[in-house]
Design a protein around this motif. Structure first.
Motif, short mmCIF file in Angstrom:
data_model
loop_
_atom_site.label_atom_id
_atom_site.label_comp_id
_atom_site.label_asym_id
_atom_site.label_seq_id
_atom_site.Cartn_x
_atom_site.Cartn_y
_atom_site.Cartn_z
N LYS A 1 58.37 40.69 31.71
CA LYS A 1 57.61 39.82 30.81
C LYS A 1 56.11 39.83 31.12
CE LYS A 1 61.60 38.62 29.16
NZ LYS A 1 62.10 39.30 27.95
N LYS A 2 55.68 40.86 31.85
CA LYS A 2 54.27 40.96 32.23
C LYS A 2 53.53 41.96 31.34
CE LYS A 2 54.84 39.73 37.12
NZ LYS A 2 54.64 40.19 38.52
N PHE A 3 52.22 41.76 31.24
CA PHE A 3 51.34 42.64 30.50
C PHE A 3 51.23 43.94 31.30
CE2 PHE A 3 46.74 43.32 28.91
CZ PHE A 3 47.18 43.98 27.78
N THR A 4 51.67 45.04 30.70
CA THR A 4 51.86 46.30 31.42
C THR A 4 51.28 47.48 30.64
OG1 THR A 4 53.93 45.36 32.24
CG2 THR A 4 53.62 47.72 32.57
N GLY A 5 51.00 48.58 31.35
CA GLY A 5 50.56 49.80 30.69
C GLY A 5 49.22 50.31 31.22
N ILE A 6 48.80 51.45 30.72
CA ILE A 6 47.56 52.08 31.17
C ILE A 6 46.37 51.16 30.92
CG2 ILE A 6 46.00 54.04 30.89
CD1 ILE A 6 48.45 55.68 29.97
N ASP A 7 46.16 50.80 29.66
CA ASP A 7 45.03 49.95 29.29
C ASP A 7 45.17 48.56 29.90
OD1 ASP A 7 45.19 52.19 27.45
OD2 ASP A 7 43.66 51.19 26.27
N ALA A 8 46.42 48.08 29.97
CA ALA A 8 46.67 46.75 30.52
C ALA A 8 46.25 46.68 31.99
CB ALA A 8 48.14 46.40 30.39
N GLU A 9 46.61 47.69 32.77
CA GLU A 9 46.28 47.69 34.19
C GLU A 9 44.77 47.81 34.40
OE1 GLU A 9 48.50 49.77 37.08
OE2 GLU A 9 50.41 49.61 35.99
N ILE A 10 44.13 48.60 33.56
CA ILE A 10 42.68 48.77 33.69
C ILE A 10 41.94 47.47 33.36
CG2 ILE A 10 40.65 49.97 32.78
CD1 ILE A 10 42.46 52.43 32.35
N ILE A 11 42.27 46.85 32.22
CA ILE A 11 41.54 45.64 31.82
C ILE A 11 41.88 44.46 32.74
CG2 ILE A 11 43.23 44.80 30.13
CD1 ILE A 11 39.35 44.64 29.94
N THR A 12 43.10 44.44 33.26
CA THR A 12 43.48 43.37 34.19
C THR A 12 42.68 43.45 35.48
OG1 THR A 12 45.72 43.23 33.28
CG2 THR A 12 45.39 42.34 35.49
N GLU A 13 42.50 44.68 35.99
CA GLU A 13 41.72 44.87 37.22
C GLU A 13 40.25 44.55 36.98
OE1 GLU A 13 40.86 45.70 41.18
OE2 GLU A 13 42.81 45.38 40.18
N ILE A 14 39.74 44.95 35.81
CA ILE A 14 38.34 44.66 35.48
C ILE A 14 38.13 43.15 35.39
CG2 ILE A 14 36.63 44.77 33.62
CD1 ILE A 14 37.55 47.65 33.10
N ALA A 15 39.03 42.46 34.73
CA ALA A 15 38.93 41.00 34.58
C ALA A 15 38.95 40.32 35.96
CB ALA A 15 40.07 40.48 33.72
N LYS A 16 39.83 40.80 36.82
CA LYS A 16 39.94 40.25 38.17
C LYS A 16 38.62 40.38 38.92
CE LYS A 16 42.42 41.14 42.52
NZ LYS A 16 43.42 42.03 43.17
N ARG A 17 38.00 41.55 38.79
CA ARG A 17 36.73 41.80 39.49
C ARG A 17 35.58 41.00 38.88
NH1 ARG A 17 36.45 47.86 41.86
NH2 ARG A 17 38.61 48.05 42.55
N LEU A 18 35.75 40.59 37.63
CA LEU A 18 34.72 39.77 36.97
C LEU A 18 34.93 38.28 37.23
CD1 LEU A 18 34.43 41.59 33.52
CD2 LEU A 18 32.81 41.66 35.42
N GLY A 19 35.96 37.97 37.99
CA GLY A 19 36.22 36.57 38.31
C GLY A 19 37.05 35.84 37.27
N ILE A 20 37.74 36.60 36.42
CA ILE A 20 38.63 36.01 35.41
C ILE A 20 40.05 36.11 35.93
CG2 ILE A 20 39.38 36.08 33.00
CD1 ILE A 20 36.73 37.58 32.40
N LYS A 21 40.67 34.99 36.16
CA LYS A 21 41.96 34.94 36.84
C LYS A 21 43.12 35.55 36.07
CE LYS A 21 40.71 30.74 39.38
NZ LYS A 21 41.06 29.31 39.61
N ARG A 22 43.09 35.41 34.76
CA ARG A 22 44.27 35.81 33.98
C ARG A 22 43.88 36.60 32.73
NH1 ARG A 22 47.57 32.98 30.15
NH2 ARG A 22 46.13 31.22 30.24
#
Length: 275
Positions: free
Chosen positions: A60-81
């Motif tokens: 039930k998690k957000f998954t995939g190539i684009d998903a993993e990239i944007i999730t990591e970018i968001a994390k580094r920008l200080g966006i938790k979710r």
């Protein structure tokens, strides 16, 4: 004159108070990046297609190539979710400009007509199309599609190619589908003879689903080798620049290539620079 002067001063004072109330109390609206940081969530639009940006049925998690990239970018920008909003592919940029989502990340090709209505980040990676048929099909290439029915997904570059082949008389008919899953299933169940779609999705789906007795026609020269990027609204300069800065770091660190390989792609799909 003495009576007029106090009255005039009173009017000017009242006017200055009104001006102060109308301007002094107004604050500049926060941009998308600031709002996402404040809320702690970045809303991403995707058509829920594997293997790019989808909700995994098991986790039930957000998954995939684009998903993993944007999730990591968001994390580094200080966006938790990061939260995915499912949108039909042809409506992704519409939802973006209607401000119902913050960014589009769904293996979207950068094309001039799309750049007119949205702003794209630096290139994430590149990939091309594939011709998909059943394993027992005699079709060995585009030249074998004459008199055949071909499918394509609505809103995609691949559908445009299939329709071009039809206009040229190289295909009998083109059927349009709303999702990648419907498209592959229609080939699998003999509703259509073949489909033209992106290679990454095809490889991943066929590997994951043993009920799909399909294959990629090989050898095959892709008609498109498109550049993939995320899209933001034209006025979201802060978000665009922030995403690009983090993307450049992820490329240098090897994160992007690692994600690509995880989903069946390789060095040929990697783009080291911005374009």
């Amino acid at each position: 004159m003495k009576k007029i002067l106090p009255a005039l001063l009173t009017i000017l004072l009242a006017f200055s108070i009104l001006i102060g109330c109308s301007t002094g109390g107004t604050e500049k609206a926060a941009n998308t990046l600031e709002q996402a940081k404040k809320k702690g969530v970045l809303v991403v639009a995707s058509s829920n297609d594997t293997p790019f940006a989808y909700i995994d049925k098991d986790t039930k998690k957000f998954t995939g190539i684009d998903a993993e990239i944007i999730t990591e970018i968001a994390k580094r920008l200080g966006i938790k979710r990061v939260e995915m909003k499912e949108v039909k592919f042809e409506n992704l940029l519409v939802e973006l400009n209607n401000k119902n989502v913050d960014i589009v990340a769904d293996a979207m090709y950068v094309k001039p007509e799309r750049e007119r209505i949205a702003q794209f980040t630096d290139i994430w990676y590149k990939e091309g199309d594939a011709l998909i048929v059943r394993k027992d099909s005699p079709i060995k290439g585009i030249e074998d599609l004459k008199g055949k029915v071909v499918g394509g997904q609505k809103g995609t570059t691949f559908l445009e190619y299939a329709q071009k082949l039809q206009k040229e008389g190289k295909v009998k008919d083109v059927k349009i589908y709303n999702s990648q899953a419907e498209l592959l299933l229609s080939v699998n169940t003999n509703k259509i003879d073949a489909c033209i779609t992106d290679s990454a999705t095809s490889v991943y789906s066929i590997r994951k689903d043993p009920s799909l007795t399909l294959k990629l026609v090989s050898p095959y020269t892709p008609y498109f080798s498109g550049n993939i990027a995320a899209a933001v609204r034209k006025d979201d300069k802060e978000l665009l620049n922030a995403v690009n800065d983090e993307l450049a770091k992820l490329k240098k660190e090897g994160f992007i290539l690692k994600v690509l390989k995880k989903y069946g792609l390789n060095e040929q799909n990697f783009v080291a620079g911005k374009k």
